[in-house]
Design a protein around this motif. Structure first.
Motif, short mmCIF file in Angstrom:
data_model
loop_
_atom_site.label_atom_id
_atom_site.label_comp_id
_atom_site.label_asym_id
_atom_site.label_seq_id
_atom_site.Cartn_x
_atom_site.Cartn_y
_atom_site.Cartn_z
N PHE A 144 0.85 -1.19 0.00
CA PHE A 144 0.00 0.00 0.00
C PHE A 144 0.88 1.24 0.00
CE2 PHE A 144 -3.03 -3.04 1.42
CZ PHE A 144 -4.29 -2.49 1.36
N ARG A 199 -3.20 5.75 1.14
CA ARG A 199 -4.37 4.88 1.23
C ARG A 199 -4.37 4.17 2.58
NH1 ARG A 199 -4.87 1.85 -4.42
NH2 ARG A 199 -7.07 1.87 -3.91
N LEU A 228 -5.61 2.38 5.99
CA LEU A 228 -6.70 1.46 6.30
C LEU A 228 -7.39 1.83 7.62
CD1 LEU A 228 -4.98 -1.95 5.48
CD2 LEU A 228 -7.05 -1.09 4.39
N GLU A 232 -5.66 -6.48 -5.54
CA GLU A 232 -6.94 -6.05 -4.97
C GLU A 232 -7.09 -6.57 -3.54
OE1 GLU A 232 -9.22 -6.28 -9.27
OE2 GLU A 232 -9.31 -7.97 -7.88
N THR A 265 -15.53 -2.86 1.45
CA THR A 265 -14.68 -1.74 1.05
C THR A 265 -13.61 -2.28 0.12
OG1 THR A 265 -15.03 -0.73 3.21
CG2 THR A 265 -13.24 0.14 1.88
N PHE A 266 -13.48 -1.68 -1.07
CA PHE A 266 -12.57 -2.21 -2.09
C PHE A 266 -11.32 -1.34 -2.20
CE2 PHE A 266 -16.76 -3.66 -3.22
CZ PHE A 266 -16.56 -4.97 -3.67
N TYR A 267 -10.19 -2.00 -2.30
CA TYR A 267 -8.93 -1.32 -2.64
C TYR A 267 -8.39 -1.99 -3.90
CZ TYR A 267 -8.81 0.62 2.11
OH TYR A 267 -9.09 1.30 3.27
N ASP A 268 -8.03 -1.18 -4.90
CA ASP A 268 -7.45 -1.80 -6.09
C ASP A 268 -6.12 -1.11 -6.43
OD1 ASP A 268 -8.25 0.63 -6.96
OD2 ASP A 268 -9.37 -0.07 -8.69
N LYS A 269 -5.50 -1.55 -7.51
CA LYS A 269 -4.21 -1.01 -7.97
C LYS A 269 -3.14 -1.04 -6.87
CE LYS A 269 -6.10 2.05 -11.57
NZ LYS A 269 -7.57 1.96 -11.27
N LEU A 270 -3.23 -2.05 -5.99
CA LEU A 270 -2.16 -2.25 -5.01
C LEU A 270 -1.01 -2.98 -5.72
CD1 LEU A 270 -4.48 -3.44 -2.11
CD2 LEU A 270 -3.56 -1.15 -2.49
#
Length: 358
Positions: free
Chosen positions: A223, A227, A229, A252, A266-271
Motif C-alpha cells: 500500500f 491509502r 486502512l 486487490e 470496502t474495495f482497494y485496487d491497484k495495489l
C-alpha cells in the motif's frame, strides 16, 4: 562488564519516539511493572524491539487500561528493527561479554513518556531558539519540520554545532539497572534526566523474543501511504467484531463485515503485488493467488495505530501479507527504507472453505 552509551540529536529522539508510540499502544503498561511485554535487543549495528500485545495492561491479573493499551490486542506480536549507527543514534558505543549484545525488558509506556518529556524540554513545541537544525536528518516528519528550531546552518550534526544533545545509556540508579535519558545544553541552560528501570536478561534469552515463524504468504500487497486502512477499520469495527479480508495478487483487497442488519464491503485496487522468488515459481502454473482471512476488528485496528501516531515523514510504505488460516502480517517500512521496519503479526480465526465462498 556491560556498557551502552549513545548520543542522539533532537531528530533521533523524535524518530525513536515516533516508532515507540504505536508499539506502546499495543502493549500498554506504565504501571511501574518492568515485565510489560517488551524486550529490547542492542548490538553495534541494530536496535530491535519485541513486544506482545496487551501484555502490559494485565498487571496483577486486572485489566487496568493504565497505559492505554488498545483493547483486544492480545495475541499480536510486534517486532521492530532499526539501524543504530547513523540511523537512530548519532554516536553509539556498546560493550558486553556476549559479543557486544545487550538484552533487557522495559516498560515501553515509561520509555515513551520519557522520550516525549525530553522532546518537550528540547523545545519540540517551542523552546525559543535553543537548537540548531540542519537539513532534516532522516525522517524528521511533520512534528519536527514544524517545530520551532531555526535552521541557521546546514552543516551536519556534530557536537560543536549542536547545543542540545541527548545521551541514552544503561546505568545504575539506586542500585537498580536503568535506561537513562539525559538531555543537556552546551551553555548549561538545559538539564533533563529520566531513568526507566529495566531488567537485564542473558543475551541468549533473546531467542524467546524472535518474531514468529510463518509460512510463505499466499498474498502480499503493498500500500502507498495515501491509502490508509485505519479510518475504514475504525468504522467497520462498530458494525462487527470480525472483519473478512479478501486479498488477490491481482492487486486487490476487499474488507467486508456483516451483521444481521447490514453487509459492507470496502474495495482497494491497484495495489502492488509483492512477489518472492519462491512464489514466482508457483505462479507459473495457476490462476491468480487469492486468500481470505477472518480477523478480530480490534486486533487489526491495534496493528494500524502507527497510521495516526507516526508523522507522514516516518514511513515510506506498508505491506499486507496474508497466510491462509495462519496469520495476517502488516509490515511497515520506515523512511528512508534502509532505516528499518516495524512488523505486526496478527492471529486469525480458522475458516473452512465453505465460509470463504460468498
Amino acid at each position: 562488564s556491560m556498557r551502552f552509551k549513545s548520543k542522539l540529536a533532537t531528530e533521533h529522539v523524535q524518530l525513536l519516539h515516533n516508532v515507540i508510540v504505536p508499539i506502546s499502544r499495543l502493549t500498554g503498561g506504565g504501571g511501574g511493572s518492568i515485565g510489560s511485554g517488551t524486550t529490547i535487543y542492542l548490538d553495534p549495528e541494530n536496535l530491535r524491539i519485541s513486544s506482545r500485545g496487551g501484555a502490559g495492561s494485565r498487571v496483577d491479573g486486572g485489566s487496568s487500561q493504565l497505559g492505554g493499551a488498545e483493547q483486544g490486542a492480545e495475541g499480536i506480536a510486534c517486532f521492530a528493527e532499526l539501524i543504530a549507527m547513523n540511523g537512530i543514534f548519532l554516536e553509539h558505543k556498546i560493550e558486553s561479554i556476549a559479543n557486544n549484545v545487550i538484552v533487557f525488558d522495559v516498560d515501553l509506556v515509561q520509555l515513551r513518556t520519557a522520550l516525549a518529556a525530553t522532546l518537550q524540554s528540547l523545545g519540540g513545541g517551542g523552546g525559543g531558539d535553543g537548537g540548531v537544525r540542519s537539513g532534516p536528518l532522516h525522517n524528521s516528519g511533520e512534528d519536527a519540520r514544524n517545530s520551532s528550531f531555526s535552521s541557521r546552518n546546514n552543516t551536519s550534526y556534530s557536537s560543536s554545532s549542536t547545543p542540545i544533545l541527548v545521551v541514552m545509556k544503561l546505568a545504575k540508579r539506586g542500585g537498580l539497572p536503568c535506561l537513562c535519558l539525559d538531555a543537556s545544553c552546551a551553555n548549561g541552560t538545559l538539564d533533563v534526566h529520566h531513568a526507566i528501570p529495566v531488567r537485564i536478561l542473558r543475551a541468549e534469552e533473546w531467542q524467546h523474543h524472535l518474531p514468529p515463524l510463518v509460512n510463505a504468504p499466499d498474498v502480499q500487497l503493498e500500500f502507498q501511504l495515501d491509502r490508509p486502512l485505519k479510518a475504514v477499520i475504525e468504522r467497520l469495527k462498530c458494525i462487527s467484531p470480525h472483519i473478512y479480508v479478501d486479498g488477490s495478487m491481482a492487486g486487490e483487497l476487499v474488507l467486508r463485515v456483516e451483521n444481521d442488519a447490514v453487509s459492507i464491503r470496502t474495495f482497494y485496487d491497484k495495489l502492488i503485488p509483492r512477489i518472492d522468488d519462491q512464489s514466482e515459481q508457483m505462479q507459473q502454473s495457476q490462476e491468480t493467488p487469492r486468500c481470505t482471512l477472518k480477523v478480530d476488528s480490534k486486533k487489526l485496528l491495534a496493528s494500524l495505530q502507527w497510521q495516526s501516531a507516526m508523522s507522514r515523514g516516518s514511513v515510506s510504505s506498508y505491506i499486507v501479507c496474508m497466510i491462509e488460516n495462519e496469520m495476517m502480517v502488516v509490515h511497515v517500512v520506515l523512511n528512508p527504507e534502509d532505516l528499518g521496519f516495524i512488523t505486526y503479526y496478527i492471529p486469525v480465526h480458522y475458516i473452512s472453505h465453505d465460509d470463504m465462498v460468498d
